[in-house]
Design a protein around this motif. Structure first.
Motif, PDB file in Angstrom:
ATOM      1  N   GLN A   9       4.900  33.961  68.223  1.00 22.75           N
ATOM      2  CA  GLN A   9       5.330  33.071  68.756  1.00 22.75           C
ATOM      3  C   GLN A   9       5.550  33.347  70.469  1.00 22.75           C
ATOM      4  O   GLN A   9       5.925  34.551  70.644  1.00 22.75           O
ATOM      5  CB  GLN A   9       7.006  32.795  68.201  1.00 22.75           C
ATOM      6  CG  GLN A   9       7.534  31.528  69.015  1.00 22.75           C
ATOM      7  CD  GLN A   9       6.582  30.194  68.878  1.00 22.75           C
ATOM      8  OE1 GLN A   9       6.100  29.957  67.931  1.00 22.75           O
ATOM      9  NE2 GLN A   9       6.393  29.566  70.114  1.00 22.75           N
ATOM     10  N   VAL A  14      10.099  27.959  72.356  1.00 22.83           N
ATOM     11  CA  VAL A  14      11.275  27.852  71.240  1.00 22.83           C
ATOM     12  C   VAL A  14      12.709  27.993  71.949  1.00 22.83           C
ATOM     13  O   VAL A  14      13.559  27.750  71.300  1.00 22.83           O
ATOM     14  CB  VAL A  14      11.087  28.614  70.017  1.00 22.83           C
ATOM     15  CG1 VAL A  14       9.881  28.117  69.106  1.00 22.83           C
ATOM     16  CG2 VAL A  14      10.918  29.963  70.276  1.00 22.83           C
ATOM     17  N   VAL A 102      12.046  21.842  67.304  1.00 19.70           N
ATOM     18  CA  VAL A 102      12.497  23.194  67.774  1.00 19.70           C
ATOM     19  C   VAL A 102      13.617  23.227  68.494  1.00 19.70           C
ATOM     20  O   VAL A 102      14.289  24.290  68.613  1.00 19.70           O
ATOM     21  CB  VAL A 102      11.261  23.915  68.400  1.00 19.70           C
ATOM     22  CG1 VAL A 102      10.162  23.836  67.710  1.00 19.70           C
ATOM     23  CG2 VAL A 102      10.994  23.259  69.857  1.00 19.70           C
ATOM     24  N   LEU A 132      15.812  26.429  67.466  1.00 22.66           N
ATOM     25  CA  LEU A 132      15.345  27.416  66.695  1.00 22.66           C
ATOM     26  C   LEU A 132      14.877  28.538  67.466  1.00 22.66           C
ATOM     27  O   LEU A 132      13.431  28.998  67.229  1.00 22.66           O
ATOM     28  CB  LEU A 132      14.260  26.781  65.950  1.00 22.66           C
ATOM     29  CG  LEU A 132      14.808  25.637  65.023  1.00 22.66           C
ATOM     30  CD1 LEU A 132      13.835  24.997  63.955  1.00 22.66           C
ATOM     31  CD2 LEU A 132      16.176  25.842  64.472  1.00 22.66           C
ATOM     32  N   LEU A 135      12.508  31.763  65.972  1.00 23.10           N
ATOM     33  CA  LEU A 135      11.212  31.395  65.641  1.00 23.10           C
ATOM     34  C   LEU A 135      10.286  32.468  66.665  1.00 23.10           C
ATOM     35  O   LEU A 135       9.087  32.782  66.420  1.00 23.10           O
ATOM     36  CB  LEU A 135      10.712  30.155  65.688  1.00 23.10           C
ATOM     37  CG  LEU A 135      11.099  29.369  64.834  1.00 23.10           C
ATOM     38  CD1 LEU A 135      10.933  27.792  65.077  1.00 23.10           C
ATOM     39  CD2 LEU A 135      10.413  29.673  63.474  1.00 23.10           C
ATOM     40  N   HIS A 141      10.851  35.243  58.559  1.00 22.04           N
ATOM     41  CA  HIS A 141      11.117  33.986  57.613  1.00 22.04           C
ATOM     42  C   HIS A 141      10.316  34.209  56.293  1.00 22.04           C
ATOM     43  O   HIS A 141      10.572  33.380  55.570  1.00 22.04           O
ATOM     44  CB  HIS A 141      10.495  32.991  58.474  1.00 22.04           C
ATOM     45  CG  HIS A 141      11.291  32.573  59.805  1.00 22.04           C
ATOM     46  ND1 HIS A 141      10.652  33.187  60.983  1.00 22.04           N
ATOM     47  CD2 HIS A 141      12.246  32.142  60.133  1.00 22.04           C
ATOM     48  CE1 HIS A 141      11.341  32.978  61.688  1.00 22.04           C
ATOM     49  NE2 HIS A 141      12.477  32.445  61.510  1.00 22.04           N
ATOM     50  N   ARG A 159      20.083  30.509  61.628  1.00 25.36           N
ATOM     51  CA  ARG A 159      18.867  30.837  61.657  1.00 25.36           C
ATOM     52  C   ARG A 159      18.185  30.265  60.342  1.00 25.36           C
ATOM     53  O   ARG A 159      17.076  30.222  60.401  1.00 25.36           O
ATOM     54  CB  ARG A 159      18.416  32.430  61.845  1.00 25.36           C
ATOM     55  CG  ARG A 159      19.144  32.742  63.118  1.00 25.36           C
ATOM     56  CD  ARG A 159      18.078  34.354  63.518  1.00 25.36           C
ATOM     57  NE  ARG A 159      16.666  34.003  63.378  1.00 25.36           N
ATOM     58  CZ  ARG A 159      15.909  34.760  63.280  1.00 25.36           C
ATOM     59  NH1 ARG A 159      16.180  36.107  62.858  1.00 25.36           N
ATOM     60  NH2 ARG A 159      14.563  34.667  62.914  1.00 25.36           N
ATOM     61  N   ARG A 161      17.869  27.536  59.233  1.00 25.53           N
ATOM     62  CA  ARG A 161      16.930  25.955  59.569  1.00 25.53           C
ATOM     63  C   ARG A 161      15.604  26.612  59.964  1.00 25.53           C
ATOM     64  O   ARG A 161      14.620  25.627  59.992  1.00 25.53           O
ATOM     65  CB  ARG A 161      17.455  25.336  60.727  1.00 25.53           C
ATOM     66  CG  ARG A 161      19.098  24.867  60.435  1.00 25.53           C
ATOM     67  CD  ARG A 161      19.715  24.160  61.670  1.00 25.53           C
ATOM     68  NE  ARG A 161      19.996  25.232  62.560  1.00 25.53           N
ATOM     69  CZ  ARG A 161      19.807  25.453  63.769  1.00 25.53           C
ATOM     70  NH1 ARG A 161      19.515  24.170  64.468  1.00 25.53           N
ATOM     71  NH2 ARG A 161      20.487  26.274  64.782  1.00 25.53           N
ATOM     72  N   GLU A 162      15.384  27.657  60.347  1.00 25.18           N
ATOM     73  CA  GLU A 162      13.962  28.066  61.061  1.00 25.18           C
ATOM     74  C   GLU A 162      13.230  28.099  59.863  1.00 25.18           C
ATOM     75  O   GLU A 162      11.732  27.726  60.041  1.00 25.18           O
ATOM     76  CB  GLU A 162      14.028  29.726  61.662  1.00 25.18           C
ATOM     77  CG  GLU A 162      14.906  29.283  62.822  1.00 25.18           C
ATOM     78  CD  GLU A 162      15.163  30.753  63.510  1.00 25.18           C
ATOM     79  OE1 GLU A 162      16.226  30.945  64.175  1.00 25.18           O
ATOM     80  OE2 GLU A 162      14.587  31.512  62.826  1.00 25.18           O
ATOM     81  N   THR A 163      13.401  28.572  58.538  1.00 22.17           N
ATOM     82  CA  THR A 163      12.601  28.692  57.523  1.00 22.17           C
ATOM     83  C   THR A 163      11.672  27.326  57.256  1.00 22.17           C
ATOM     84  O   THR A 163      10.603  27.429  56.535  1.00 22.17           O
ATOM     85  CB  THR A 163      13.148  29.393  56.440  1.00 22.17           C
ATOM     86  OG1 THR A 163      13.873  30.682  56.720  1.00 22.17           O
ATOM     87  CG2 THR A 163      12.186  29.808  55.232  1.00 22.17           C
TER      88      THR A 163
END
Length: 379
Positions: A9, A14, A102, A132, A135, A141, A159, A161-163
């Protein structure tokens, strides 16, 4: 033919620059330098296979999936405005929808007598972002098990929610979902999984529970690859994943010296039973040093100072005798791995260190069909 795609990333995609203002680092965090570090790492990895960032990968995901993620990302104190949000999403460009995914915006309304006196039907409004930013470390993840993929469940709620976003990207790259979904109520983070051709190591400490680690063993153990399950009783706050103090490469392990014989760190070796085609019943736990010795792994011991410089957070390129490390750790790692014919490549990574991660944290891999491998040039 399947190939290994590297997911790396760009932090600038992000992590809003405003976040850098509140990081307690000296010298202060520099977003431009962090973005340049990511670019240098991606350029290095491109020599070994396709490279994609999370955002680039999302650009090629089906629009309806991105709309679904965007709708989940928006928070609003006024339910009446939800319909307007949905109408906007029907017309917005995919790149703008990804910004919503994001950044995770939320509208908060604040009733106040002052504004009510002049605008009775109005409230003060605040626009809150819940980006996020994690990321930027896609290692956490999911875990690449050498082909099969185990989706993670992150212990930190901010964190988790990132998955969901990473799951959509992985489905796009692989053409299918995870082979090992996370069990309800159990946590698994990819930084606690180290996989090489000759050995896999699973860490149980702050983030990954023993039940989640044990569920991976049948997917990892083979006749030629044992699995070591480590219980880390030290639990140092700055070393919250296995990859902060151990990584495995071709026949070798970079590992914190203080954990090799510490009774607070125990290791159980799991082997394949050819008669049953399943993992054999393991022997009692032993020291980490003995477990590595018993699996014919050459130990490259690292001092506490070397661990602080993220020397154990090197990334071993799959199917290569190459390790990528930060410039800060290069002088620690290169002479040690040279003894085992492993080439070490250094990239600048100091800004990422201020977020308590280095090269291994910032890279993950996924086996992709040849027609699905996305690269920066294609994105």
């Amino acid at each position: 033919m399947p190939s290994t795609t590297f997911i790396v990333q760009n932090p600038a995609e992000v992590m809003p620059v405003e976040m850098g203002l509140f990081m307690e680092s000296d010298p202060p965090y520099d977003p431009r330098r962090a973005a340049a570090e990511s670019a240098a790492l991606r350029e290095t990895l491109a020599k070994y296979g396709p490279v994609v960032t999370v955002r680039q990968g999302l650009e090629s995901v089906a629009r309806e999936e991105i709309v679904r993620l965007a709708e989940q990302a928006v928070g609003c104190d006024d339910p009446g405005r939800r319909e307007g949000v949905r109408r906007a999403f029907a017309h917005w460009a995919q790149s703008d929808l990804i910004d919503i995914v994001v950044r995770q915006p939320r509208l908060e309304l604040h009733a106040d007598p002052e504004i009510a006196a002049i605008s009775p039907d109005a409230s003060y409004e605040s626009y809150v972002l819940r980006p996020l930013f994690g990321l930027m470390f896609p290692r956490d993840h999911y875990a690449d098990l050498g082909g099969p993929l185990a989706l993670g469940r992150l212990r930190r709620r901010d964190r988790a929610r990132e998955t969901a976003v990473m799951e959509v990207l992985l489905h796009r790259l692989r053409g299918r979902g995870a082979d090992v979904p996370p069990a309800e109520g159990r946590h698994l983070e990819g930084g606690d999984v180290a996989v090489a051709e000759h050995l896999a190591v699973l860490g149980c400490g702050f983030r990954t529970g023993p039940e989640s680690a044990e569920a991976l063993i049948p997917h990892l153990v083979t006749e030629s690859r044992p699995v070591i399950q480590v219980r880390d009783g030290l639990k140092r706050p700055e070393e919250f994943h296995l990859d902060h103090w151990l990584s495995v490469g071709p026949g070798v392990a970079l590992v914190a010296e203080e954990r090799l014989d510490n009774p607070a760190v125990t290791a159980t070796v799991h082997r394949f039973d050819a008669a049953t085609g399943q993992p054999a019943r393991p022997a009692p736990p032993v020291s980490l040093r003995r477990a590595l010795d018993d699996t014919d792994t050459r130990i490259v011991a690292l001092s506490p100072k070397q661990i602080e410089r993220f020397a154990a957070n090197a990334f071993f390129v799959p199917d290569q005798r190459v390790a990528i490390t930060s410039e800060a750790a290069y002088d620690d790692v290169a002479p040690l791995l040279d003894l085992y014919d492993v080439d070490v490549v250094a990239v600048p990574f100091d800004e990422h260190h201020k977020q308590f991660g280095s090269v291994h944290c910032a890279v993950n891999t996924v086996s992709t069909p040849g027609d699905r491998a996305a690269t920066e040039e294609e994105a």
